[in-house]
Design an enzyme around this catalytic site. Structure first.
Site, PDB file in Angstrom:
ATOM      1  N   GLY A 231       5.624   6.431  -3.714  1.00 29.96           N
ATOM      2  CA  GLY A 231       4.755   7.447  -4.139  1.00 29.96           C
ATOM      3  C   GLY A 231       5.347   8.731  -3.972  1.00 29.96           C
ATOM      4  O   GLY A 231       6.611   8.916  -3.936  1.00 29.96           O
ATOM      5  N   SER A 232       4.469   9.733  -3.738  1.00 34.91           N
ATOM      6  CA  SER A 232       4.877  11.091  -3.799  1.00 34.91           C
ATOM      7  C   SER A 232       5.656  11.436  -2.290  1.00 34.91           C
ATOM      8  O   SER A 232       5.024  10.941  -1.310  1.00 34.91           O
ATOM      9  CB  SER A 232       3.535  12.163  -4.043  1.00 34.91           C
ATOM     10  OG  SER A 232       2.742  11.908  -2.797  1.00 34.91           O
ATOM     11  N   GLY A 236       4.407  10.438   1.376  1.00 36.66           N
ATOM     12  CA  GLY A 236       5.474   9.761   2.378  1.00 36.66           C
ATOM     13  C   GLY A 236       5.269  10.876   3.756  1.00 36.66           C
ATOM     14  O   GLY A 236       5.778  10.190   4.796  1.00 36.66           O
ATOM     15  N   GLU A 253       9.975   5.579  -0.119  1.00 35.26           N
ATOM     16  CA  GLU A 253      10.462   5.525  -1.468  1.00 35.26           C
ATOM     17  C   GLU A 253       9.912   6.687  -2.215  1.00 35.26           C
ATOM     18  O   GLU A 253       8.997   6.154  -3.017  1.00 35.26           O
ATOM     19  CB  GLU A 253      10.604   4.217  -2.239  1.00 35.26           C
ATOM     20  CG  GLU A 253      11.902   3.973  -2.909  1.00 35.26           C
ATOM     21  CD  GLU A 253      11.956   4.421  -4.175  1.00 35.26           C
ATOM     22  OE1 GLU A 253      11.925   5.672  -4.458  1.00 35.26           O
ATOM     23  OE2 GLU A 253      11.336   3.500  -5.209  1.00 35.26           O
TER      24      GLU A 253
HETATM   25  C1  UN1 Z   1      10.601   3.307  -9.395  1.00 40.05           C
HETATM   26  O1  UN1 Z   1      10.387   4.139 -10.309  1.00 40.05           O
HETATM   27  O2  UN1 Z   1       9.600   3.408  -8.406  1.00 40.05           O
HETATM   28  O3  UN1 Z   1      16.034   1.876 -11.084  1.00 40.05           O
HETATM   29  C2  UN1 Z   1      11.580   2.258  -9.359  1.00 40.05           C
HETATM   30  C3  UN1 Z   1      15.018   1.808 -11.941  1.00 40.05           C
HETATM   31  C4  UN1 Z   1      14.252   0.464 -11.501  1.00 40.05           C
HETATM   32  C5  UN1 Z   1      13.025   0.783 -10.756  1.00 40.05           C
HETATM   33  C6  UN1 Z   1      12.457   2.270 -10.555  1.00 40.05           C
HETATM   34  N1  UN1 Z   1      14.833  -0.458 -11.311  1.00 40.05           N
HETATM   35  O4  UN1 Z   1      14.751   2.580 -12.699  1.00 40.05           O
END
Ligand code: UN1
Length: 499
Positions: A231-232, A236, A253
């Site tokens: 998320g944002s 995080g 992430e």
């Molecule tokens: C995301 O946007 O959280 O690499 C994941 C990519 C994808 C996954 C994106 N396989 O664009």
């Protein structure tokens, strides 16, 4: 599309979709899809209790047997690929091709995890003492909490869950409130896999729906040793600090502000296609979306008109229709944020192509926009900020070092790329002094990563790694074992300690 019929195909009964307190609307046309029930804090704690009990049993099941459950999940996903892809499109507004692609990513990570279930290797290490052996064992960790975002409502769960399950863990998953139906569908498909498996413990996967209060329980509960949150950066920063306070682990992430450097030698036809997919795919709502284009002055005046033309030809519309390339934004808030960013860009001297709202017949309550190209005089605060929509800022450079400095000159560090035929530039870009991102690509855009690599980024992106390579280690705890098979007791470091 009858949503009740679609959900029934996964095994989700109509009763679950009615009379709840969370309305679920499709971004395609604003239609009300369902009203589902959310969980409160007590119910979430009860879910953690069940998942913890499941973990106590599941950790004793041999890893290759655990892999069998994930193999069955992959098979179920194969059977339901079209339906799940369609549901993802209905709930997120990404085009059907991308909905299907997301399910394929889930199938792929299941295959990867099945292989992994026979490869959770530890090292054997030379002991300094005679008659001793050292080794590392990797053990299951516990309940893994997954907090996922609307834009990849299923694949991000699968990256985490497939690894967590083969590693001997149970999962409590909080899907985004914007895509809860995909969460219900995945849970029902997992249930089917469990039935086929036979003796999976109850509570191996718990799905808890709702907003912050639900996530808070997961973040604070010591029985959840790992939180994987997407998320944002703002979210995080809070989650990471709170999990760290109780010495839990987190895989974060977070935001991306991904760039592509276009060098003078770049193959421009590849650049146009690569940029288009990376910048406007998923209506600019991937964490890997291309947001900054750093173009050498020698090719600037050739490339930008070609890009403008390509942008003008993009088919914007209902994402369920086969020829659509760009569907709607997730909601009105997202639309307003994008318009506000364009307004600021204009005030800073940005030259804007596109960006206006588009009316799509039959979808009057959806928020559709023409993706925007914005030529900026410099990398301002606005450009350094991630706006989660289809805005591509364009900057110029003369000197390669300047391009690298621009690429790295943002707080986020997820993905990056360079288009060049110059080997020195390409190698430099992927070297220690090149891109500072978790992903650095040559002659492809920054989005659409394969599951086989570790996925994640540095700096404000949070530092977590999910998916392929050796990311599985984050889902296990490591024990170092020293075994003495001699009949004496020598101490390490040569210490003599006799009575
Ligand atoms: C995301 O946007 O959280 O690499 C994941 C990519 C994808 C996954 C994106 N396989 O664009």
């Amino acid at each position: 599309m009858d949503i009740f019929e679609l959900m029934k195909r996964f095994g989700v009964p109509q009763t679950v979709l009615q009379n709840g307190n969370l309305p679920v609307r499709s971004p395609i046309d604003g239609a009300l899809l369902a009203n589902i029930r959310t969980h409160n804090a007590n119910q979430t704690t009860a879910a953690v209790n069940r998942a913890h009990q499941a973990f106590l049993a599941w950790r004793m099941v041999p890893a290759p047997r655990r892999g069998e459950l994930v193999r069955l999940l992959g098979n179920t996903l194969r059977v339901h690929k079209k339906d799940l892809g369609t549901l993802i499109t209905l709930e997120t507004g990404k085009i059907l091709q991308e909905g299907l692609g997301e399910v394929q990513e889930m199938i792929d990570i299941c295959d990867f995890a099945v292989g992994l279930s026979r490869q959770l290797y530890g090292l054997t290490i030379a002991s300094e003492r005679p008659g001793h052996r050292m080794m590392e064992s990797w053990h299951p960790l516990g309940v893994c909490g997954i907090i996922s975002a609307f834009n990849f409502p299923a694949a991000v769960w699968a990256w985490n869950a497939a690894l967590a399950f083969v590693c001997g863990n149970s999962v409590v998953w909080k899907p985004s409130e914007k895509s809860p139906l995909t969460g219900l569908a995945c849970a029902a498909l997992f249930e089917q896999a469990c039935v086929a498996f036979g003796d999976a413990p109850d509570g191996l996967l718990e799905v808890v729906q709702g907003a912050r209060a639900v996530g808070d329980v997961l973040v604070n509960d010591v029985r959840v040793p790992l939180i994987s949150a997407t998320g944002s950066t703002r979210m995080g920063r809070e989650v990471g600090a709170r999990v760290a306070e109780r010495f839990g682990r987190s895989i974060l992430e977070l935001g991306g502000n991904n760039a592509a450097i276009i060098a003078p030698s770049a193959d421009l036809s590849m650049v146009v296609r690569g940029v288009l997919f990376a910048a406007v795919g998923t209506a600019g709502q991937r964490c890997t979306t291309l947001r900054r284009l750093i173009v050498h002055n020698d090719v600037y005046d050739t490339l930008i008109p070609q890009l403008r033309q390509a942008y003008g030809n993009i088919k914007i519309g209902n994402p369920l229709h086969g020829d659509t390339l760009v569907g709607p934004l997730i909601d009105v808030k997202s639309f307003d944020t994008m318009q506000q960013a364009l307004h600021v860009a204009r005030s800073q001297g940005g030259k804007i192509t596109g960006g206006a709202q588009v009316d799509v017949a039959g979808c009057m309550d959806g928020f559709y926009v023409r993706p925007a190209l914005v030529e900026m005089p410099q990398q301002t605060e606005l450009v350094r900020h991630e706006t989660f929509g289809p805005i591509l800022y364009i900057l110029r450079y003369d000197d390669f070092a300047e391009a690298i400095a621009l690429q790295n000159g943002v707080s986020q560090g997820l993905s990056s790329s360079i288009f060049t035929m110059n080997m020195r530039e390409a190698e430099l870009f992927v070297s220690a002094v090149g891109s500072d991102c978790g992903i650095a690509n040559v002659n492809i855009g920054p989005s659409g990563a394969e599951i086989g690599g570790a996925f994640g980024g540095e700096k404000d992106t949070g530092g977590g790694r999910e998916s392929g390579s050796d990311s599985w280690r984050a889902y296990m705890r490591r024990a170092t074992n020293t075994i003495n098979y001699s009949d004496t007791l020598p101490l390490a470091q040569g210490i003599v300690f006799n009575l």
